[in-house]
Design a protein around this motif. Structure first.
Motif, PDB file in Angstrom:
ATOM      1  N   ASP A 126       1.396  -1.094   0.005  1.00  0.00           N
ATOM      2  CA  ASP A 126      -0.092   0.389  -0.148  1.00  0.00           C
ATOM      3  C   ASP A 126       0.540   0.879   0.298  1.00  0.00           C
ATOM      4  N   LEU A 127       2.144   1.241   0.591  1.00  0.00           N
ATOM      5  CA  LEU A 127       2.938   2.061   0.772  1.00  0.00           C
ATOM      6  C   LEU A 127       4.568   1.749   0.382  1.00  0.00           C
ATOM      7  N   ALA A 128       5.068   2.796  -0.817  1.00  0.00           N
ATOM      8  CA  ALA A 128       6.201   2.498  -0.538  1.00  0.00           C
ATOM      9  C   ALA A 128       6.971   4.532  -0.285  1.00  0.00           C
ATOM     10  N   VAL A 129       7.942   4.050   0.446  1.00  0.00           N
ATOM     11  CA  VAL A 129       9.178   4.812   0.496  1.00  0.00           C
ATOM     12  C   VAL A 129       9.991   5.285  -0.016  1.00  0.00           C
ATOM     13  N   SER A 130      10.915   5.534   0.261  1.00  0.00           N
ATOM     14  CA  SER A 130      12.624   5.943  -0.040  1.00  0.00           C
ATOM     15  C   SER A 130      12.955   6.853   0.622  1.00  0.00           C
ATOM     16  N   PHE A 131      14.687   7.146   1.062  1.00  0.00           N
ATOM     17  CA  PHE A 131      15.568   8.008   1.670  1.00  0.00           C
ATOM     18  C   PHE A 131      16.466   7.958   0.654  1.00  0.00           C
ATOM     19  N   GLY A 132      16.465   9.522   0.395  1.00  0.00           N
ATOM     20  CA  GLY A 132      18.675   9.782   0.168  1.00  0.00           C
ATOM     21  C   GLY A 132      19.026   8.490  -0.740  1.00  0.00           C
ATOM     22  N   ALA A 133      18.452   7.738  -1.970  1.00  0.00           N
ATOM     23  CA  ALA A 133      18.978   6.825  -2.981  1.00  0.00           C
ATOM     24  C   ALA A 133      18.985   7.516  -3.977  1.00  0.00           C
ATOM     25  N   PHE A 134      18.041   8.579  -4.744  1.00  0.00           N
ATOM     26  CA  PHE A 134      18.489   8.742  -6.255  1.00  0.00           C
ATOM     27  C   PHE A 134      19.433   8.922  -6.619  1.00  0.00           C
ATOM     28  N   GLY A 135      20.591   9.617  -5.954  1.00  0.00           N
ATOM     29  CA  GLY A 135      21.684   9.820  -6.473  1.00  0.00           C
ATOM     30  C   GLY A 135      22.685   8.589  -7.370  1.00  0.00           C
ATOM     31  N   HIS A 136      22.107   7.100  -6.771  1.00  0.00           N
ATOM     32  CA  HIS A 136      22.553   6.309  -7.021  1.00  0.00           C
ATOM     33  C   HIS A 136      22.367   6.075  -8.193  1.00  0.00           C
ATOM     34  N   PHE A 137      21.505   6.987  -8.616  1.00  0.00           N
ATOM     35  CA  PHE A 137      20.139   5.846 -10.145  1.00  0.00           C
ATOM     36  C   PHE A 137      20.516   7.023 -11.546  1.00  0.00           C
ATOM     37  N   LEU A 138      20.865   6.283 -12.474  1.00  0.00           N
ATOM     38  CA  LEU A 138      20.717   7.520 -13.414  1.00  0.00           C
ATOM     39  C   LEU A 138      19.847   8.105 -13.975  1.00  0.00           C
ATOM     40  N   PRO A 139      19.506   9.611 -14.580  1.00  0.00           N
ATOM     41  CA  PRO A 139      18.200   9.762 -15.337  1.00  0.00           C
ATOM     42  C   PRO A 139      18.169   8.218 -16.005  1.00  0.00           C
ATOM     43  N   LYS A 140      18.053   8.163 -16.974  1.00  0.00           N
ATOM     44  CA  LYS A 140      18.484   7.224 -17.935  1.00  0.00           C
ATOM     45  C   LYS A 140      17.665   5.561 -17.173  1.00  0.00           C
ATOM     46  N   GLU A 141      17.725   6.000 -15.754  1.00  0.00           N
ATOM     47  CA  GLU A 141      16.860   4.086 -15.589  1.00  0.00           C
ATOM     48  C   GLU A 141      15.993   4.736 -14.431  1.00  0.00           C
ATOM     49  N   ARG A 142      16.105   6.425 -13.999  1.00  0.00           N
ATOM     50  CA  ARG A 142      14.776   6.518 -13.603  1.00  0.00           C
ATOM     51  C   ARG A 142      12.974   5.858 -14.173  1.00  0.00           C
ATOM     52  N   PRO A 143      12.923   6.372 -15.215  1.00  0.00           N
ATOM     53  CA  PRO A 143      11.314   5.011 -15.587  1.00  0.00           C
ATOM     54  C   PRO A 143      11.340   4.250 -15.110  1.00  0.00           C
ATOM     55  N   GLY A 144      12.559   3.193 -15.633  1.00  0.00           N
ATOM     56  CA  GLY A 144      12.459   2.241 -14.987  1.00  0.00           C
ATOM     57  C   GLY A 144      12.262   1.773 -13.698  1.00  0.00           C
ATOM     58  N   LEU A 145      12.986   2.340 -13.031  1.00  0.00           N
ATOM     59  CA  LEU A 145      12.747   2.545 -11.383  1.00  0.00           C
ATOM     60  C   LEU A 145      11.141   2.640 -10.827  1.00  0.00           C
ATOM     61  N   PHE A 146      10.451   3.820 -11.444  1.00  0.00           N
ATOM     62  CA  PHE A 146       9.457   3.858 -11.172  1.00  0.00           C
ATOM     63  C   PHE A 146       8.407   3.341 -11.623  1.00  0.00           C
ATOM     64  N   ALA A 147       8.636   2.388 -12.511  1.00  0.00           N
ATOM     65  CA  ALA A 147       8.016   1.645 -13.014  1.00  0.00           C
ATOM     66  C   ALA A 147       7.876   0.685 -12.592  1.00  0.00           C
ATOM     67  N   GLN A 148       8.757   0.074 -11.758  1.00  0.00           N
ATOM     68  CA  GLN A 148       9.012  -0.868 -10.549  1.00  0.00           C
ATOM     69  C   GLN A 148       8.345  -0.478  -9.608  1.00  0.00           C
ATOM     70  N   VAL A 149       8.498   0.308  -8.861  1.00  0.00           N
ATOM     71  CA  VAL A 149       7.929   0.561  -7.998  1.00  0.00           C
ATOM     72  C   VAL A 149       6.227   0.566  -7.859  1.00  0.00           C
ATOM     73  N   HIS A 150       5.738   1.475  -9.214  1.00  0.00           N
ATOM     74  CA  HIS A 150       4.440   1.382  -9.529  1.00  0.00           C
ATOM     75  C   HIS A 150       3.980  -0.064  -9.401  1.00  0.00           C
ATOM     76  N   SER A 151       4.819  -1.478 -10.031  1.00  0.00           N
ATOM     77  CA  SER A 151       4.772  -3.108 -10.014  1.00  0.00           C
ATOM     78  C   SER A 151       3.873  -3.361  -9.122  1.00  0.00           C
ATOM     79  N   VAL A 152       4.573  -3.272  -8.006  1.00  0.00           N
ATOM     80  CA  VAL A 152       4.592  -3.917  -6.386  1.00  0.00           C
ATOM     81  C   VAL A 152       3.556  -3.068  -5.569  1.00  0.00           C
ATOM     82  N   LEU A 153       3.339  -1.736  -6.415  1.00  0.00           N
ATOM     83  CA  LEU A 153       1.725  -1.318  -5.975  1.00  0.00           C
ATOM     84  C   LEU A 153       0.368  -1.426  -5.848  1.00  0.00           C
TER      85      LEU A 153
END
Length: 247
Positions: A126-153
């Motif tokens: 029902d809830l996903a959070v993240s703290f201070g980790a997004f600097g470890h992902f290159l901009p081109k990786e963000r859409p895939g990361l967000f899609a993964q989070v969406h898929s587990v909610l």
């Protein structure tokens, strides 16, 4: 749930150097025993303000901490989720420290080692959070990361994370971030394996539409407890991205 992050000695300059010359995974494995004594751990006042902001958005049954590290965000989930809390990270060292530091009397906390770019979960949160980790992902990786989070909610689930106001051009934080990112780019150009960590690659102007394209409805909620800038705008806000209800 209790979290034990008492006073510890921070890493030495030599230890930080070895970490910086390692891969991201190996670097955090090395840093893990002393991570909570570094400035990189999310401060308690931010965690407390996020708990207050999440309260009205619930109730939540199950929560997932993306890139949980030593478990600071898991404490947040433990306060707002009733049934199940999962921390996921790809650093075995960080997870070992988290298991030792975070104890739950009702055993609702689980730890999973995985790459968050390929989350091994069904849509059960029902809830996903993240703290201070997004600097470890290159901009081109963000859409895939967000899609993964969406898929587990679950439908209507919330993905939430704090974000600071960008430093004003010419201020010392602005130059400090610019200098750090420049040094990191040079390091990655001349040294292998890469250590991906940048402070200026997560602008909200780009992140907001990427979240929407991943299927989220996005809003900002000020984190008033963290204060305001001289012009009256909040120093930080909570990005609340809600997965659309599917009829």
């Amino acid at each position: 749930m209790t979290t034990n992050h008492g006073a510890r000695r921070g890493p030495t300059l030599r230890e930080l150097t070895v970490q910086a010359l390692s891969s991201v995974e190996r670097g955090y494995d090395l840093l893990a025993p002393k991570f909570d004594a570094t400035p990189f751990r999310t401060p308690e006042r931010i965690l407390d303000d996020v708990v207050r902001a999440l309260g009205p958005l619930g109730p939540f049954r199950a929560g997932l901490d993306i890139c949980c590290g030593t478990g600071a965000g898991v404490r947040v989930l433990g306060e707002v989720c009733r049934e199940r809390v999962v921390g996921v990270d790809f650093s075995a060292g960080m997870l070992d420290v988290a298991r030792e530091a975070v104890r739950s009397a009702d055993a609702k906390v689980q730890w999973v080692r995985a790459d968050v770019r390929a989350l091994p979960f069904a849509p059960a949160f029902d809830l996903a959070v993240s703290f201070g980790a997004f600097g470890h992902f290159l901009p081109k990786e963000r859409p895939g990361l967000f899609a993964q989070v969406h898929s587990v909610l679950r439908p209507g689930g919330v993905f939430a994370f704090p974000i600071g106001a960008p430093p004003r051009p010419g201020s010392w934080p602005y130059w400090a971030m610019l200098g750090f990112d420049a040094a990191m780019r040079v390091r990655n150009a001349v040294w292998w394996p890469r250590f991906v960590m940048y402070y200026r690659t997560f602008p909200l102007t780009e992140v907001w539409p990427e979240l929407e394209r991943a299927g989220f409805e996005v809003e900002l909620r000020p984190l008033a407890g963290l204060g305001h800038r001289p012009d009256g705008t909040p120093r930080a806000a909570l990005v609340v991205a809600r997965s659309a209800l599917r009829g």
